[in-house]
Design an enzyme around this catalytic site. Sequence first.
Site, PDB file in Angstrom:
ATOM      1  N   LYS A 122       0.368  -8.961   0.926  1.00  0.00           N
ATOM      2  CA  LYS A 122      -1.352  -9.176   0.788  1.00  0.00           C
ATOM      3  C   LYS A 122      -1.246  -9.167  -0.596  1.00  0.00           C
ATOM      4  O   LYS A 122      -1.743 -10.604  -0.049  1.00  0.00           O
ATOM      5  CB  LYS A 122      -1.727  -7.658   1.070  1.00  0.00           C
ATOM      6  CG  LYS A 122      -1.902  -7.133   2.098  1.00  0.00           C
ATOM      7  CD  LYS A 122      -2.136  -5.346   2.022  1.00  0.00           C
ATOM      8  CE  LYS A 122      -1.956  -4.789   0.980  1.00  0.00           C
ATOM      9  NZ  LYS A 122      -0.991  -3.890   1.341  1.00  0.00           N
ATOM     10  N   ARG A 162      -8.696   2.233   2.978  1.00  0.00           N
ATOM     11  CA  ARG A 162      -7.774   2.210   3.565  1.00  0.00           C
ATOM     12  C   ARG A 162      -7.291   3.479   4.150  1.00  0.00           C
ATOM     13  O   ARG A 162      -6.775   4.177   4.827  1.00  0.00           O
ATOM     14  CB  ARG A 162      -6.718   2.247   2.638  1.00  0.00           C
ATOM     15  CG  ARG A 162      -5.878   1.521   1.680  1.00  0.00           C
ATOM     16  CD  ARG A 162      -5.351   2.406   0.071  1.00  0.00           C
ATOM     17  NE  ARG A 162      -4.050   1.590  -0.244  1.00  0.00           N
ATOM     18  CZ  ARG A 162      -3.300   0.823  -0.251  1.00  0.00           C
ATOM     19  NH1 ARG A 162      -4.514   0.134  -1.351  1.00  0.00           N
ATOM     20  NH2 ARG A 162      -2.366   0.502  -0.921  1.00  0.00           N
ATOM     21  N   ARG A 167      10.357  -5.758  -5.730  1.00  0.00           N
ATOM     22  CA  ARG A 167       9.784  -6.574  -6.959  1.00  0.00           C
ATOM     23  C   ARG A 167       9.268  -5.958  -8.028  1.00  0.00           C
ATOM     24  O   ARG A 167      10.191  -4.808  -8.321  1.00  0.00           O
ATOM     25  CB  ARG A 167       7.908  -5.770  -6.281  1.00  0.00           C
ATOM     26  CG  ARG A 167       7.608  -5.977  -7.058  1.00  0.00           C
ATOM     27  CD  ARG A 167       5.633  -6.168  -5.854  1.00  0.00           C
ATOM     28  NE  ARG A 167       5.719  -4.208  -5.432  1.00  0.00           N
ATOM     29  CZ  ARG A 167       4.717  -4.399  -4.443  1.00  0.00           C
ATOM     30  NH1 ARG A 167       3.681  -5.027  -4.414  1.00  0.00           N
ATOM     31  NH2 ARG A 167       4.871  -3.379  -4.964  1.00  0.00           N
ATOM     32  N   ARG A 177       7.817  -1.042 -10.765  1.00  0.00           N
ATOM     33  CA  ARG A 177       6.205  -0.478 -10.634  1.00  0.00           C
ATOM     34  C   ARG A 177       6.896   1.258 -10.017  1.00  0.00           C
ATOM     35  O   ARG A 177       7.440   1.339  -9.642  1.00  0.00           O
ATOM     36  CB  ARG A 177       5.376  -0.442  -9.029  1.00  0.00           C
ATOM     37  CG  ARG A 177       3.752  -1.980  -9.928  1.00  0.00           C
ATOM     38  CD  ARG A 177       3.311  -1.596  -8.651  1.00  0.00           C
ATOM     39  NE  ARG A 177       2.630  -1.312  -7.317  1.00  0.00           N
ATOM     40  CZ  ARG A 177       1.960  -1.422  -6.374  1.00  0.00           C
ATOM     41  NH1 ARG A 177       1.452  -3.065  -7.014  1.00  0.00           N
ATOM     42  NH2 ARG A 177       1.757  -1.041  -5.530  1.00  0.00           N
ATOM     43  N   ARG A 235       4.194   6.524   0.406  1.00  0.00           N
ATOM     44  CA  ARG A 235       3.403   5.521   0.825  1.00  0.00           C
ATOM     45  C   ARG A 235       3.152   4.643   2.851  1.00  0.00           C
ATOM     46  O   ARG A 235       2.331   4.659   2.646  1.00  0.00           O
ATOM     47  CB  ARG A 235       3.497   4.152  -0.440  1.00  0.00           C
ATOM     48  CG  ARG A 235       3.145   4.440  -1.672  1.00  0.00           C
ATOM     49  CD  ARG A 235       4.160   3.673  -2.326  1.00  0.00           C
ATOM     50  NE  ARG A 235       3.338   1.809  -2.277  1.00  0.00           N
ATOM     51  CZ  ARG A 235       3.736   1.130  -2.655  1.00  0.00           C
ATOM     52  NH1 ARG A 235       5.157   0.665  -3.596  1.00  0.00           N
ATOM     53  NH2 ARG A 235       3.464   0.020  -2.820  1.00  0.00           N
TER      54      ARG A 235
HETATM   55  P1  AP5 Z   1       3.309  -8.123  -2.163  1.00  0.00           P
HETATM   56  O1  AP5 Z   1       2.377  -9.810  -2.099  1.00  0.00           O
HETATM   57  O2  AP5 Z   1       3.358  -7.901  -3.984  1.00  0.00           O
HETATM   58  O3  AP5 Z   1       2.989  -6.960  -1.984  1.00  0.00           O
HETATM   59  P2  AP5 Z   1       1.740  -5.778  -0.937  1.00  0.00           P
HETATM   60  O4  AP5 Z   1       1.650  -6.040   1.133  1.00  0.00           O
HETATM   61  O5  AP5 Z   1       0.395  -6.824  -1.758  1.00  0.00           O
HETATM   62  O6  AP5 Z   1       2.199  -4.582  -1.379  1.00  0.00           O
HETATM   63  P3  AP5 Z   1       1.260  -3.598  -2.993  1.00  0.00           P
HETATM   64  O7  AP5 Z   1       2.988  -2.363  -2.781  1.00  0.00           O
HETATM   65  O8  AP5 Z   1       1.402  -3.985  -4.002  1.00  0.00           O
HETATM   66  O9  AP5 Z   1       0.477  -2.976  -1.648  1.00  0.00           O
HETATM   67  P4  AP5 Z   1      -0.557  -1.742  -1.645  1.00  0.00           P
HETATM   68  O10 AP5 Z   1      -1.083  -1.554  -0.764  1.00  0.00           O
HETATM   69  O11 AP5 Z   1       0.989  -0.635  -1.388  1.00  0.00           O
HETATM   70  O12 AP5 Z   1      -0.764  -1.605  -3.363  1.00  0.00           O
HETATM   71  P5  AP5 Z   1      -1.938  -1.527  -4.357  1.00  0.00           P
HETATM   72  O13 AP5 Z   1      -1.182  -1.803  -5.084  1.00  0.00           O
HETATM   73  O14 AP5 Z   1      -2.717  -1.720  -3.305  1.00  0.00           O
HETATM   74  O15 AP5 Z   1       4.627  -8.192  -2.121  1.00  0.00           O
HETATM   75  C1  AP5 Z   1       5.726  -7.922  -2.459  1.00  0.00           C
HETATM   76  C2  AP5 Z   1       6.890  -8.157  -2.931  1.00  0.00           C
HETATM   77  O16 AP5 Z   1       7.814  -8.819  -1.871  1.00  0.00           O
HETATM   78  C3  AP5 Z   1       7.220  -8.915  -4.071  1.00  0.00           C
HETATM   79  O17 AP5 Z   1       7.494  -8.688  -4.741  1.00  0.00           O
HETATM   80  C4  AP5 Z   1       7.011 -10.036  -3.484  1.00  0.00           C
HETATM   81  O18 AP5 Z   1       6.837 -11.383  -4.101  1.00  0.00           O
HETATM   82  C5  AP5 Z   1       7.974 -10.336  -1.865  1.00  0.00           C
HETATM   83  N1  AP5 Z   1       7.332 -10.609  -1.244  1.00  0.00           N
HETATM   84  C6  AP5 Z   1       5.939 -11.774  -0.587  1.00  0.00           C
HETATM   85  N2  AP5 Z   1       5.649 -12.005   0.511  1.00  0.00           N
HETATM   86  C7  AP5 Z   1       6.751 -12.248   1.155  1.00  0.00           C
HETATM   87  C8  AP5 Z   1       7.834 -13.888   1.796  1.00  0.00           C
HETATM   88  N3  AP5 Z   1       7.156 -13.993   2.087  1.00  0.00           N
HETATM   89  N4  AP5 Z   1       8.996 -13.596   1.864  1.00  0.00           N
HETATM   90  C9  AP5 Z   1       9.880 -12.488   0.196  1.00  0.00           C
HETATM   91  N5  AP5 Z   1       9.312 -11.888  -0.145  1.00  0.00           N
HETATM   92  C10 AP5 Z   1       7.573 -11.553  -0.352  1.00  0.00           C
HETATM   93  O19 AP5 Z   1      -1.712   0.084  -3.890  1.00  0.00           O
HETATM   94  C11 AP5 Z   1      -1.258   0.685  -4.980  1.00  0.00           C
HETATM   95  C12 AP5 Z   1      -1.619   2.616  -4.826  1.00  0.00           C
HETATM   96  O20 AP5 Z   1      -3.312   2.626  -5.700  1.00  0.00           O
HETATM   97  C13 AP5 Z   1      -1.657   2.865  -3.506  1.00  0.00           C
HETATM   98  O21 AP5 Z   1      -0.466   3.698  -3.665  1.00  0.00           O
HETATM   99  C14 AP5 Z   1      -3.156   3.940  -3.737  1.00  0.00           C
HETATM  100  O22 AP5 Z   1      -2.085   4.866  -4.569  1.00  0.00           O
HETATM  101  C15 AP5 Z   1      -4.015   3.275  -5.214  1.00  0.00           C
HETATM  102  N6  AP5 Z   1      -4.338   2.341  -4.069  1.00  0.00           N
HETATM  103  C16 AP5 Z   1      -4.865   1.387  -3.845  1.00  0.00           C
HETATM  104  N7  AP5 Z   1      -6.428   0.887  -3.285  1.00  0.00           N
HETATM  105  C17 AP5 Z   1      -6.487   1.842  -2.403  1.00  0.00           C
HETATM  106  C18 AP5 Z   1      -7.850   2.495  -1.871  1.00  0.00           C
HETATM  107  N8  AP5 Z   1      -8.787   1.342  -1.493  1.00  0.00           N
HETATM  108  N9  AP5 Z   1      -7.754   3.594  -1.933  1.00  0.00           N
HETATM  109  C19 AP5 Z   1      -7.837   4.374  -2.209  1.00  0.00           C
HETATM  110  N10 AP5 Z   1      -6.004   4.650  -3.137  1.00  0.00           N
HETATM  111  C20 AP5 Z   1      -6.203   3.156  -3.920  1.00  0.00           C
END
Ligand code: AP5
Length: 211
Positions: A14, A89, A123, A156, A167
């Site tokens: 995403k 979420r 990552r 991370r 997660r």
């Molecule tokens: P990447 O694009 O980084 O994936 P992503 O879907 O953004 O994954 P995240 O882990 O960042 O999402 P998340 O929702 O768990 O974390 P967030 O930061 O929102 O890609 C992943 C990897 O794959 C990278 O290395 C990339 O290079 C590679 N890649 C990408 N596309 C590819 C492809 N096509 N082919 C191969 N490789 C590829 O949240 C973190 C934490 O914050 C949560 O757990 C929670 O504690 C908190 N939080 C955030 N938002 C909220 C909310 N709304 N409410 C409550 N808590 C929240």
Amino acid sequence: MLRLVFLGPPGVGKGTQAARLARELHLAHLSTGDLLRAAVAAKTPLGLEADGHMRAGRLVPDALVLGILKERLAAPDTRHGFVLDGYPRNLAQAAALAAITPLDAVLAFDLPREVLVPRLTGRRVCPTDQSVYHVEFHPPKTPGRCDADGAELVQRPDDRPEAVGTRLTVYAEQTAPLLAHYAAEGRLRTVDARGTPDEVAARVRAALPRA
Ligand code: AP5
């Protein structure tokens, strides 16, 4: 004006696609994960409270996240629209969001679990400019160093195997019900997240509502 939500499990890509589309269409990229990580790094009261939840892979309490989201949505760079990455979420967050802004579409990224987990565990991120790499799929030019500023890349804390399982469970229990919610509203478009970032980006473009 284009107001989008990108929904999907951790590691689905995403953030990669949101950053790219926002750059191309001059939209604001609003990542609640990035906003929370910045608060943790700055040791603000919000960051100190969020840190433990994030390390463990749990959601940060709704009221805290809503506060930073509202502040971010009010910034001038959202005037052409936004890509919301990581919010909502759960159903309570979806209701809170609906009270703040209408949405044009919700893109749900879909990927089998066996492809998700290696994306997460491989990552690496730059602690200075937050750019995202992958040891296998998007390696930096010099191993372990950021292409832009040479900083040492880090993992991370929530990409360690102990937190990844939590997660994925939190996603299945709390976030996945949003798929049916937005489908019922007629806003949901599913994007197959397999393949290269370029292949996924083409599917994202095809899934956007027509102007
Ligand atoms: P990447 O694009 O980084 O994936 P992503 O879907 O953004 O994954 P995240 O882990 O960042 O999402 P998340 O929702 O768990 O974390 P967030 O930061 O929102 O890609 C992943 C990897 O794959 C990278 O290395 C990339 O290079 C590679 N890649 C990408 N596309 C590819 C492809 N096509 N082919 C191969 N490789 C590829 O949240 C973190 C934490 O914050 C949560 O757990 C929670 O504690 C908190 N939080 C955030 N938002 C909220 C909310 N709304 N409410 C409550 N808590 C929240």
